[in-house]
Design a protein around this motif. Structure first.
Motif, short mmCIF file in Angstrom:
data_model
loop_
_atom_site.label_atom_id
_atom_site.label_comp_id
_atom_site.label_asym_id
_atom_site.label_seq_id
_atom_site.Cartn_x
_atom_site.Cartn_y
_atom_site.Cartn_z
N GLY A 142 0.83 -1.21 0.00
CA GLY A 142 0.00 0.00 0.00
C GLY A 142 0.86 1.26 0.00
O GLY A 142 0.58 2.22 -0.71
N GLU A 143 1.92 1.24 0.80
CA GLU A 143 2.81 2.41 0.89
C GLU A 143 3.54 2.65 -0.43
O GLU A 143 3.65 3.79 -0.89
CB GLU A 143 3.84 2.19 2.00
CG GLU A 143 3.34 2.51 3.38
CD GLU A 143 3.17 4.02 3.59
OE1 GLU A 143 4.00 4.80 3.10
OE2 GLU A 143 2.18 4.40 4.24
N LEU A 144 4.06 1.57 -1.04
CA LEU A 144 4.79 1.73 -2.31
C LEU A 144 3.84 2.21 -3.40
O LEU A 144 4.20 3.06 -4.22
CB LEU A 144 5.46 0.40 -2.71
CG LEU A 144 6.48 -0.18 -1.72
CD1 LEU A 144 7.03 -1.52 -2.21
CD2 LEU A 144 7.64 0.79 -1.48
N ALA A 189 4.94 3.98 -7.02
CA ALA A 189 5.75 2.93 -7.66
C ALA A 189 4.94 2.17 -8.70
O ALA A 189 3.72 2.02 -8.57
CB ALA A 189 6.25 1.95 -6.60
N ARG A 190 5.64 1.70 -9.72
CA ARG A 190 5.08 0.70 -10.64
C ARG A 190 5.33 -0.63 -9.94
O ARG A 190 6.47 -1.08 -9.84
CB ARG A 190 5.82 0.78 -11.97
CG ARG A 190 5.18 0.09 -13.12
CD ARG A 190 6.00 0.24 -14.39
NE ARG A 190 6.12 1.63 -14.84
CZ ARG A 190 7.29 2.24 -15.06
NH1 ARG A 190 8.43 1.62 -14.90
NH2 ARG A 190 7.31 3.50 -15.47
N LEU A 191 4.27 -1.22 -9.41
CA LEU A 191 4.44 -2.29 -8.43
C LEU A 191 4.09 -3.67 -9.00
O LEU A 191 3.03 -3.84 -9.59
CB LEU A 191 3.55 -1.97 -7.22
CG LEU A 191 3.64 -2.83 -5.99
CD1 LEU A 191 5.06 -2.86 -5.43
CD2 LEU A 191 2.67 -2.29 -4.92
N ILE A 192 5.00 -4.62 -8.80
CA ILE A 192 4.73 -6.01 -9.19
C ILE A 192 4.62 -6.84 -7.91
O ILE A 192 5.58 -6.93 -7.13
CB ILE A 192 5.86 -6.57 -10.08
CG1 ILE A 192 6.02 -5.71 -11.34
CG2 ILE A 192 5.57 -8.02 -10.47
CD1 ILE A 192 7.25 -6.05 -12.19
N ARG A 243 1.24 -1.38 10.42
CA ARG A 243 1.35 -0.04 9.82
C ARG A 243 2.43 0.78 10.51
O ARG A 243 3.00 1.69 9.93
CB ARG A 243 -0.01 0.69 9.91
CG ARG A 243 -0.99 0.17 8.87
CD ARG A 243 -2.36 0.74 9.08
NE ARG A 243 -2.92 0.23 10.33
CZ ARG A 243 -4.17 0.37 10.72
NH1 ARG A 243 -5.02 1.04 9.96
NH2 ARG A 243 -4.60 -0.13 11.84
N LYS A 244 2.68 0.44 11.78
CA LYS A 244 3.75 1.12 12.51
C LYS A 244 5.10 0.44 12.21
O LYS A 244 6.14 1.10 12.09
CB LYS A 244 3.44 1.06 14.01
CG LYS A 244 4.07 2.14 14.80
CD LYS A 244 3.49 2.20 16.19
CE LYS A 244 4.38 3.04 17.07
NZ LYS A 244 4.13 2.80 18.49
N ALA A 245 5.04 -0.90 12.10
CA ALA A 245 6.27 -1.67 11.91
C ALA A 245 6.90 -1.47 10.54
O ALA A 245 8.08 -1.74 10.34
CB ALA A 245 5.98 -3.16 12.12
N VAL A 266 9.85 1.03 4.39
CA VAL A 266 9.52 2.19 3.54
C VAL A 266 10.73 3.10 3.45
O VAL A 266 11.10 3.58 2.37
CB VAL A 266 8.29 2.96 4.09
CG1 VAL A 266 7.96 4.15 3.20
CG2 VAL A 266 7.09 2.05 4.23
N TYR A 267 11.37 3.31 4.60
CA TYR A 267 12.56 4.18 4.62
C TYR A 267 13.63 3.65 3.66
O TYR A 267 14.18 4.41 2.86
CB TYR A 267 13.09 4.26 6.06
CG TYR A 267 14.33 5.10 6.20
CD1 TYR A 267 14.26 6.49 6.11
CD2 TYR A 267 15.57 4.50 6.43
CE1 TYR A 267 15.42 7.27 6.23
CE2 TYR A 267 16.71 5.27 6.55
CZ TYR A 267 16.63 6.65 6.45
OH TYR A 267 17.77 7.42 6.56
#
Ligand SMILES: NC(=O)c1ccc[n+]([C@@H]2O[C@H](COP(=O)([O-])OP(=O)(O)OC[C@H]3O[C@@H](n4cnc5c(N)ncnc54)[C@H](OP(=O)(O)O)[C@@H]3O)[C@@H](O)[C@H]2O)c1
Length: 336
Positions: free
Chosen positions: A58-60, A65-68, A269-271, A276-277
């Motif tokens: 969800g974040e990417l 992002a173009r996500l696969i 969602r916190k972990a 993501v970083y």
């Protein structure tokens, strides 16, 4: 707090320490803002159907992002669900079962055939079974899903040029992200004479052998980082992280005891922060061989970081695969 002597991980002490660590975490790795995005970057993510991977997907997606999504059967409609949630139309799904090496090879073949070029690969899928089970390939499931399948996946993506190294002409450095675990520290050492061997285990001793599988993972992450250095800088940046203890489906085989224990764990969602970083932070451009625990940089266990162990793990993996008829071409040599 000790988690038991090295070589044995007490699941209750390990869980308590993880909860405490989250409370004490003050975070120092760096800022992560909404402006940090992945527009136009192609990312492959394993294990996107649940837990950390679902949140990370969800974040990417939200960050352009173009996500696969590389996932097992039974998750039809996941790409469409994420498209609806994020408003990002560039999300697709391809089958991957890490417990079946022919499925790993088929994914790599398909990506190469379609001329896909990846900017990020996130090796996140993982299992924590309650007993030692063998895959159809004849390996311990913990060993194959958590480590060997990802070894083949990443090796082939690099070998095929699907995950190309940074262009000598410049540009951003592609990144590999590996979801590791602090449990690798207390795990029994890798026995290179019986490489890939896991004993019978039960629900209680399963945490020890899960940690052992993550010692393979973390040793691989360290060695991969070294092997992808070219001329003093990374051709591909390698980042590993332990997100801490969070609620997910990984303890699904632990029944009520598992539910009770993990109810104290944090929300995924916190972990998801370190993942993501590592995927988006511009501050990590040109960096590699970084391990994050929660939100701070940490040193992996010395056994995982030792180059001699990394080299042995690499050679033993190639030999084990070759003994099953799967030969991988050597990657170009790293810096001396
Ligand atoms: N939960 C924690 O406290 C914790 C702590 C530290 C590290 N981790 C690590 O975080 C990562 C994600 O785990 P999670 O806790 O989010 O667990 P999860 O909710 O069980 O998610 C695991 C993911 O891996 C996928 N997967 C399992 N077996 C697979 C296979 N044979 N082939 C391909 N994909 C497979 C699952 O797909 P299905 O939906 O098809 O099963 C799912 O998408 C793992 O590497 C885990 O070791 C977890």
């Amino acid at each position: 707090m000790r988690l038991g002597g090295r070589g044995h991980i007490d699941p209750i002490l390990a869980g308590l320490k993880a909860v405490l660590d989250h409370h004490l975490e003050r975070g120092s790795a760096g800022p992560l803002g909404e402006a940090d995005r992945l527009d136009g970057q192609t990312c492959l993510l394993t294990g996107p159907s649940s837990g950390l991977g679902r949140v990370l997907a969800g974040e990417l997606a939200r960050r352009g992002a173009r996500l696969i999504l590389a996932c097992r059967a039974g998750h039809q409609g996941l790409a469409e669900e994420l498209q609806r949630e994020s408003g990002n139309r560039e999300i697709s799904q391809r089958p991957l079962d890490l417990a079946d090496l022919s499925s790993v090879l088929a994914l790599c073949d398909g990506l190469a055939r379609d001329g896909v070029r990846l900017d990020r690969v996130v090796s996140n899928a993982g299992v924590a079974p309650a007993r030692n089970r063998l895959t159809a390939d004849g390996f311990c499931e913990l060993f194959q899903v958590n480590f060997l399948g990802s070894f083949v996946l990443l090796h082939r993506l690099l070998q095929d040029g699907t995950l190309p190294g940074r262009s000598p002409a410049g540009g951003a450095t592609p990144r590999i992200l590996i979801t590791s675990s602090e449990s690798h520290r207390q795990a029994p050492p890798i026995d290179f004479e019986r490489f890939g061997h896991f004993p019978e285990f039960s629900l209680l001793s399963g945490t020890t052998w899960y940690g052992h599988s993550k010692l393979y993972v973390q040793t691989f992450a360290c060695e991969l980082g070294r092997r992808l250095m070219r001329g003093g800088r990374p051709a591909v940046g390698v980042f590993s992280y332990c997100p801490g203890a969070f609620r997910s489906r990984i303890s699904r085989e632990a029944g009520l005891a598992g539910k009770l224990m993990t109810s104290f764990f944090i929300d995924p969602r916190k972990a998801v922060w370190p993942a993501v970083y590592c995927a988006v932070s511009p501050a990590l451009e040109g960096r590699s061989q970084l391990y994050l625990y929660l939100r701070h940089e940490a040193q992996p266990d010395a056994r995982a970081a030792a180059p001699a162990n990394g080299a042995r793990l690499w050679e033993r993996s190639l030999a084990l695969l070759a003994s099953r008829g799967l030969r991988l071409d050597p990657l170009p040599p790293a810096d001396a």
